[in-house]
Design an enzyme around this catalytic site. Sequence first.
Site, mmCIF file in Angstrom:
data_model
loop_
_atom_site.group_PDB
_atom_site.id
_atom_site.type_symbol
_atom_site.label_atom_id
_atom_site.label_comp_id
_atom_site.label_asym_id
_atom_site.label_seq_id
_atom_site.Cartn_x
_atom_site.Cartn_y
_atom_site.Cartn_z
ATOM 1 N N GLU A 61 96.738 24.711 70.659
ATOM 2 C CA GLU A 61 98.016 24.855 70.933
ATOM 3 C C GLU A 61 98.353 25.493 72.202
ATOM 4 O O GLU A 61 99.047 25.003 72.983
ATOM 5 C CB GLU A 61 99.055 25.350 69.839
ATOM 6 C CG GLU A 61 99.426 24.738 68.551
ATOM 7 C CD GLU A 61 98.213 24.494 67.745
ATOM 8 O OE1 GLU A 61 97.398 25.331 67.682
ATOM 9 O OE2 GLU A 61 98.528 23.798 66.583
ATOM 10 N N HIS A 130 102.561 29.815 57.160
ATOM 11 C CA HIS A 130 103.173 28.422 57.837
ATOM 12 C C HIS A 130 104.517 28.501 57.452
ATOM 13 O O HIS A 130 104.746 27.097 57.541
ATOM 14 C CB HIS A 130 102.302 27.344 56.981
ATOM 15 C CG HIS A 130 100.791 27.307 57.331
ATOM 16 N ND1 HIS A 130 100.035 26.405 57.176
ATOM 17 C CD2 HIS A 130 100.226 28.271 58.253
ATOM 18 C CE1 HIS A 130 98.869 26.277 57.713
ATOM 19 N NE2 HIS A 130 98.849 27.713 58.135
#
Lengths: 327, 419
Positions: A61, A130
């Site tokens: 990312e 998450h």
Amino acid sequence: MTRTIEYRDALNEAMSEEMRRDERVFLLGEEVAEYDGAYKVSRGMLQEFGPKRVVDTPISESGFSGMAIGAAMLGLRPIVEFMSWSFSLVAADPILNNAPKMLYMSGGQFGCPIVIRGNDGAGGQLGSTHSWCVEGLYANVPGMKMVIPAFPADAKGLLKSAIRDDDPVFFLESERLLAYKDEVPEEEYLIPIGKALVRRPGTDCTLVSFGRPVHFCLEAAEELAREGISCEVIDGRTIRPLDIDTIVQSVKKTNYCVVVDQSWPFASPGAEIAAQVHAACFDDLDNAVGRVHSADVPTPYASELEQEYLPNARRICEAVRATTYNA
Amino acid sequence: MSIELTMPRLSDTMETGTIIKWNVGVGDEVAAGDVVADIETDKATMEMQVFDDGVIAGLLVDPGNQVPVGTLIAVLAEEGESVEDVSLDSNGTSAAPAAPAAPAAAPPVESKSVSAPSAPRAATPGSGEKLKVSPVARRIASERGIDLVLLKGTGPGGRIIKRDVLGYEAAPAAAAPAQSITSPAPLTSGEEPLSGMRQTIARRLVESKTTIPHYQVSMSFDMESLVDIRAQVNERLAPQGRKVSVNDFIVKACALAISEHRYFNASFGGDRVHFHAGINIGVAIALPEERGGGLVVATIRDADRLPVGDIAVAARALAEKARTRGLSPEDMSDSTFTISNLGMFGVDHFTAIINPPNSAILACGAAIEQPVVRDGAIVPGVRMTATLSLDHRVIDGAMAARYLQTLKQLVEKPAMLLV
């Protein structure tokens, strides 16, 4: 004319239309191309636009968002897809420390017209690492815009505006809403960033929310209506810039306000809205602004606990009753 | 079961209390009668005792905080209970909004030994009662000229909220006085905030004047004999540095007259009349400017049974205390009939506002030398005009007239007052 489509298809249409319209626009992220997106948002886009404009990236990312920011500074219009905003935390330096500040630091020479989008919030038993709601952390940073649509039509109209916007736009979707079906106009349209919408008019209490909890608010409003409490539900749609005027206008009418925010309570967008309402509506309030947030704990994994952790309709009803002295 | 300690009502007018300090800590054993806290009421700082044995399981209000009467402030663990269990409970309980004590129509003074006096609500000094008002309620009240003092707050801690203001407007009977109690005209040249006492006076007297159907009955008294007797008495008392005032005789006379007219020692109670056991005469005392002005009503208990000399001593002591240190709640509670005397200022006559829950108040002017007609001739005489204000729900005009006749006999033939 409208037709009924899923939230994910609304996102797909927005990106595809803008890519047809403007060849500078491209999509990159993990599994966006060959796999049609981890959540099938970019279904069919590789076929239409080819691998140069629909780019699969490594699981990195920080690397690909940094690359996209560079591309934006040099004139392209990248759309970065994070599978989940939870994964953006490793890219904090490029997305928070670079993108929002570029226009300022370059003395206005170049900005950063990037859209960063992905799932935000508890997806359903994904565990605490998450299930991030990043709005509380990220909305603190000046220089970017933050959009958080709750309905497919808004998702499409706002994403198109985000892609055309010259500033970095953080676009917060919800895994729980991707399959939500609703009417979306056939013809092309844009929804301006920074405009809230009264989803349900009411007279007794203003409910302000954004993103997935707007649905919880509508559910709560339905139940409260049966008790004789008429709630006006405002879908903020954008967190930055915040459309405080629409909220204030409503609170001046109802004299009560409850803010519903899926972030944790401390230093959250909900806290900010409450502070602004207190300041702008001081003489119009009959009680302090009520707030419903996710519980101030890491997101639980157990499904019952997770449901209770969220700002669900029951908790919203309780807050409205308490705030309007109907407890 | 744990024992809950709530903010006690330590004075008649007390609606909130401030914990000045706790004398105990969590885990301390206490026995019935122990003083656990010092509490500031609207009038004075008082000690709070416990009535049970136990162990302090939780102190729920920090020193310096003001809470309404009836609010849970501490929890005791009883024998056999663990402090931990109880304190968990009490946290749960304390989270519930405290029900504000409803200041219902004051119950009667059943006897002077009642430990929680709850009779008259005299205008009293003190720290002041802060009115809690939601911003929008304040705004609406201000826009519509409604005096917030007249409203009863139904929000947490007695907060006045929007519906209280709107409800007040909707009540047609109550709406009338609101019109006359509007904010001052824009011609003000200055302002000062109301003291706590002045707020209490404002609230109490507006309540009295707007809820009690007042009417007045006056009578003129020949004071010659009384003035004469007083002179004789004072001549003998002078060497001791004592003296008796005209008002002391009137206190005695009113009390004796009440013993023959029981409705003058009664309170209106909605669907009944409450009669009080003792005849306690309240005496209005004006406070000096340097102490912030205002007035208080001191109580002379069982005045019908006290010799005038004792009444004089008690009245002097109370007036002195009121003007210097301030009266205690005890000094001001339980009056059943009130006298206001402006004779010392040379006032001819005036009318007074009833001091609830009394049913009557006597307003006395000065004993003035004036020409009077006696046996067909105009001769010098001494006259005093006294005016009763009465609660018509309890006392009718003829009853008032008969009371004044009795009073007139006692004042004009004052020998009875010395018995």
